[in-house]
Design a protein around this motif. Structure first.
Motif, mmCIF file in Angstrom:
data_model
loop_
_atom_site.group_PDB
_atom_site.id
_atom_site.type_symbol
_atom_site.label_atom_id
_atom_site.label_comp_id
_atom_site.label_asym_id
_atom_site.label_seq_id
_atom_site.Cartn_x
_atom_site.Cartn_y
_atom_site.Cartn_z
ATOM 1 N N ASP A 266 1.020 -1.269 0.107
ATOM 2 C CA ASP A 266 0.186 0.079 -0.027
ATOM 3 C C ASP A 266 0.689 1.004 0.048
ATOM 4 N N GLU A 267 0.743 1.716 -1.392
ATOM 5 C CA GLU A 267 2.520 3.202 -1.311
ATOM 6 C C GLU A 267 1.936 3.949 -1.012
ATOM 7 N N GLN A 268 0.305 4.077 -0.617
ATOM 8 C CA GLN A 268 -0.087 5.334 -0.023
ATOM 9 C C GLN A 268 -0.292 5.389 1.747
ATOM 10 N N SER A 269 0.133 4.283 1.961
ATOM 11 C CA SER A 269 0.389 4.397 3.328
ATOM 12 C C SER A 269 1.905 4.665 4.354
ATOM 13 N N ARG A 270 1.411 5.131 5.085
ATOM 14 C CA ARG A 270 3.097 5.278 5.529
ATOM 15 C C ARG A 270 3.972 5.115 7.142
ATOM 16 N N ILE A 271 4.896 4.718 7.701
ATOM 17 C CA ILE A 271 5.009 4.401 8.670
ATOM 18 C C ILE A 271 5.382 5.224 9.704
ATOM 19 N N MET A 272 4.300 5.270 11.075
ATOM 20 C CA MET A 272 4.192 5.885 11.719
ATOM 21 C C MET A 272 5.120 5.411 13.133
ATOM 22 N N PRO A 273 4.692 6.475 13.669
ATOM 23 C CA PRO A 273 5.367 5.516 15.114
ATOM 24 C C PRO A 273 3.417 5.489 15.685
ATOM 25 N N VAL A 274 4.004 4.730 16.634
ATOM 26 C CA VAL A 274 2.714 3.925 17.410
ATOM 27 C C VAL A 274 2.728 4.112 19.337
ATOM 28 N N ALA A 275 1.735 3.870 19.197
ATOM 29 C CA ALA A 275 1.548 4.419 21.237
ATOM 30 C C ALA A 275 2.596 2.891 21.623
ATOM 31 N N GLY A 276 3.079 3.544 22.843
ATOM 32 C CA GLY A 276 4.089 1.871 23.495
ATOM 33 C C GLY A 276 4.987 1.489 22.866
ATOM 34 N N GLY A 277 6.085 2.794 22.071
ATOM 35 C CA GLY A 277 6.930 2.905 21.325
ATOM 36 C C GLY A 277 6.980 1.911 20.057
ATOM 37 N N GLY A 278 8.092 1.831 19.058
ATOM 38 C CA GLY A 278 7.915 1.715 17.813
ATOM 39 C C GLY A 278 7.456 1.982 16.330
ATOM 40 N N PHE A 279 7.640 1.717 15.644
ATOM 41 C CA PHE A 279 6.990 2.390 14.425
ATOM 42 C C PHE A 279 6.708 0.849 13.725
ATOM 43 N N GLU A 280 5.202 1.277 12.493
ATOM 44 C CA GLU A 280 3.885 0.697 11.908
ATOM 45 C C GLU A 280 4.145 1.272 10.557
ATOM 46 N N GLN A 281 3.162 0.328 9.544
ATOM 47 C CA GLN A 281 3.004 0.919 8.737
ATOM 48 C C GLN A 281 1.477 1.767 8.982
ATOM 49 N N CYS A 282 0.909 3.020 8.242
ATOM 50 C CA CYS A 282 -0.092 3.582 9.352
ATOM 51 C C CYS A 282 -0.701 4.076 8.365
ATOM 52 N N TYR A 283 -1.941 5.015 8.843
ATOM 53 C CA TYR A 283 -2.819 5.715 7.952
ATOM 54 C C TYR A 283 -2.981 6.586 10.105
ATOM 55 N N ASN A 284 -2.700 7.958 9.290
ATOM 56 C CA ASN A 284 -3.435 7.909 10.764
ATOM 57 C C ASN A 284 -5.270 9.022 11.302
ATOM 58 N N ALA A 285 -5.950 8.555 11.349
ATOM 59 C CA ALA A 285 -7.214 8.952 11.552
ATOM 60 C C ALA A 285 -7.785 9.784 12.372
ATOM 61 N N GLN A 286 -8.550 11.091 12.172
ATOM 62 C CA GLN A 286 -8.785 11.442 12.722
ATOM 63 C C GLN A 286 -10.207 12.011 12.764
ATOM 64 N N ALA A 287 -10.712 12.289 13.890
ATOM 65 C CA ALA A 287 -12.585 12.347 14.592
ATOM 66 C C ALA A 287 -12.789 13.459 15.643
ATOM 67 N N ALA A 288 -13.520 14.322 15.007
ATOM 68 C CA ALA A 288 -14.140 15.633 16.142
ATOM 69 C C ALA A 288 -15.135 15.078 16.508
ATOM 70 N N VAL A 289 -14.953 14.883 17.795
ATOM 71 C CA VAL A 289 -16.352 14.569 18.753
ATOM 72 C C VAL A 289 -16.765 15.250 19.347
ATOM 73 N N ALA A 290 -18.316 15.134 19.795
ATOM 74 C CA ALA A 290 -19.220 15.942 20.169
ATOM 75 C C ALA A 290 -19.329 15.486 21.618
ATOM 76 N N ALA A 291 -18.929 16.504 22.812
ATOM 77 C CA ALA A 291 -18.378 16.281 24.190
ATOM 78 C C ALA A 291 -20.101 16.093 24.563
ATOM 79 N N GLY A 292 -20.420 14.795 25.665
ATOM 80 C CA GLY A 292 -21.786 13.783 25.895
ATOM 81 C C GLY A 292 -22.114 14.082 25.515
ATOM 82 N N SER A 293 -21.732 13.358 24.071
ATOM 83 C CA SER A 293 -22.989 12.459 23.080
ATOM 84 C C SER A 293 -22.064 11.513 22.896
ATOM 85 N N LEU A 294 -20.700 12.280 22.606
ATOM 86 C CA LEU A 294 -19.488 11.197 22.216
ATOM 87 C C LEU A 294 -19.350 10.784 20.475
#
Length: 453
Positions: A266-294
């Motif tokens: 998947d040439e459009q993915s990128r190697i990114m740092p992940v939680a807990g350390g290390g690097f993986e082939q990932c995408y960065n997913a974004q979300a805007a969440v309404a407070a209260g209702s989630l």
């Protein structure tokens, strides 16, 4: 004498069974069907030719997908199997059994249309009274691509492999031209070996071309930034009449770097740092969440590891929502989104930002938590005004909602539902799949918030 209930698996039903009777009245599957039946699916229905064998209605296939993503079943093969094994899936499928190819083709085909349905679901949430757009929190999370980081190839290593393969091709051609073939090892087929190496050389050439194209784009971007810095430096020197301090900014270097990489899967993915350390082939997913209702009110996927450049696109998605859904008044975000330009962008959009200026220490003392904010300056800049509000009791209380607004949503999606890897490949496809994931989450959350839940 034993007192057990009789077991009889052979006797048939006296009357035809009804799938509707097998499912409780208050069930997520019923809610999903009810909401989807109320959505406008004319674009999906209109794309079918109407010739050949009868097709499954889009509402049925969409219901299977949405309920699957809402309950942690993502694979098209598992969804097909669930239409036999699960009462809830049998109810949604009306006791029919679409095969996995049909489900997978429907998912790929209507990814863009699902983005429009995402907004329709928000409208339903608004009508139910569970969506309030006063405060939204923005955050990002790394989700694995459908590719291994071991499939990534650097520009330097690609050159070495290319040279090795060319040398092997030359050696095989020399063997083929030799009259005496007695020295060839058993099982060695020169045409097959040449074909394999030529195929790999073609893939390597394509990978190197992709890296070179990315390098050109990066150079053009960095060159524009360099020229802007030089212009600002010259303007400052002209205004002050003094030579600017420090060394002038270095111009960018043209061409690919040895460490520039591309993933062959998947040439459009990128190697990114992940939680807990290390690097993986990932995408960065974004979300805007309404407070209260989630509820997720805006979603996107990007290739950048850093979140700083993602605030403006998410503001654009929030601004594109219908007016009757309402517009957020306050936006909460962590320090990864902080920049003066982002603060000004929020002000231009009519949204008051509360973005952390830096990392905060854990477990502040009681005096620090309830300390009065210092007086505000007379003519503060946008950043100074936001920094002052973050120090007030009201601002700290409001910003505290950030941790329990988007982060629980990501935690449930990834850890409870198990969505940690995209099934599709390519940026446009994973964007559509992320919209499907967040729409399924919204329906699940709406069911919990509704009286039926």
């Amino acid at each position: 004498m034993s007192n057990f209930r009789p077991i009889d698996r052979q006797t048939g039903f006296l009357l035809p069974p009804s799938v509707d009777e097998w499912l409780p009245e208050k069930h997520l599957a019923r809610f999903v069907v009810e909401v989807i039946d109320g959505l406008d699916l004319r674009v999906m229905r209109g794309s079918y030719r109407g010739s050949g064998s009868a097709s499954y209605p889009p509402s049925l296939l969409l219901g299977i997908l949405v309920y699957g993503y809402a309950t942690g079943v993502f694979s098209s093969r598992k969804l097909e199997r669930a239409s036999y094994d699960s009462v809830a899936f049998r109810f949604i499928a009306a006791n029919q059994h679409p095969d996995h190819d049909t489900i997978a083709a429907f998912r790929r085909r209507f990814l863009q249309e699902i983005e429009g349905l995402f907004v329709q679901v928000l409208a339903v949430a608004r009508e139910m009274g569970v969506l309030k757009m006063g405060t939204v929190a923005l955050d990002g999370t790394k989700i694995h691509a459908n590719a291994s980081r071991h499939s990534a190839l650097s520009y330097e290593h690609a050159g070495k492999i290319e040279a090795q393969l060319k040398a092997e091709v030359a050696e095989l051609l020399a063997k083929a031209e030799a009259a005496d073939r007695a020295d060839l090892p058993d099982g060695l087929s020169i045409p097959d070996e040449l074909g394999r190496r030529e195929e790999r050389l073609a893939k390597l050439a394509e990978a190197r071309a992709t890296i070179e194209a990315r390098a050109r784009e990066r150079f053009e971007r960095e060159q524009a930034e360099h020229e802007a810095k030089l212009a600002a430096r010259d303007a400052k020197a002209e205004a002050t009449g003094k030579k600017p301090r420090g060394k002038p900014p270095q111009p960018p270097v043209e061409g690919p770097r040895p460490t520039d990489q591309v993933n062959l899967t998947d040439e459009q993915s990128r190697i990114m740092p992940v939680a807990g350390g290390g690097f993986e082939q990932c995408y960065n997913a974004q979300a805007a969440v309404a407070a209260g209702s989630l509820l997720v009110v805006a979603a996107d996927v990007c290739q950048a590891t850093n979140d700083k450049q993602q605030l403006a696109p998410m503001l654009g998605k929030l601004a594109a929502l219908p007016e009757d859904l309402g517009q957020p008044k306050t936006l909460l975000a962590d320090t990864g989104y902080f920049s003066a330009a982002n603060v000004q962008a929020c002000g231009a959009a009519g949204i008051e930002p509360l973005i952390a200026l830096g990392r905060e220490a854990h477990h502040p003392s009681l005096s620090e938590r309830f300390a009065e904010a210092p007086p505000a300056s007379d003519d503060p800049t946008a950043v100074e005004a936001m920094a002052h509000r973050l120090k007030t009791l009201e601002g700290r209380k409001l910003y505290a909602q950030r941790k329990h607004t988007p982060e629980p949503v990501f935690g449930i999606i990834k850890s409870v539902l198990g969505f940690r890897q995209f099934l599709l490949r390519g940026l446009d496809h994973v964007r559509g799949e992320w919209n499907l994931v967040t729409m399924a989450w919204n329906l699940k959350r709406m069911f919990v918030l509704s009286p039926a839940g």
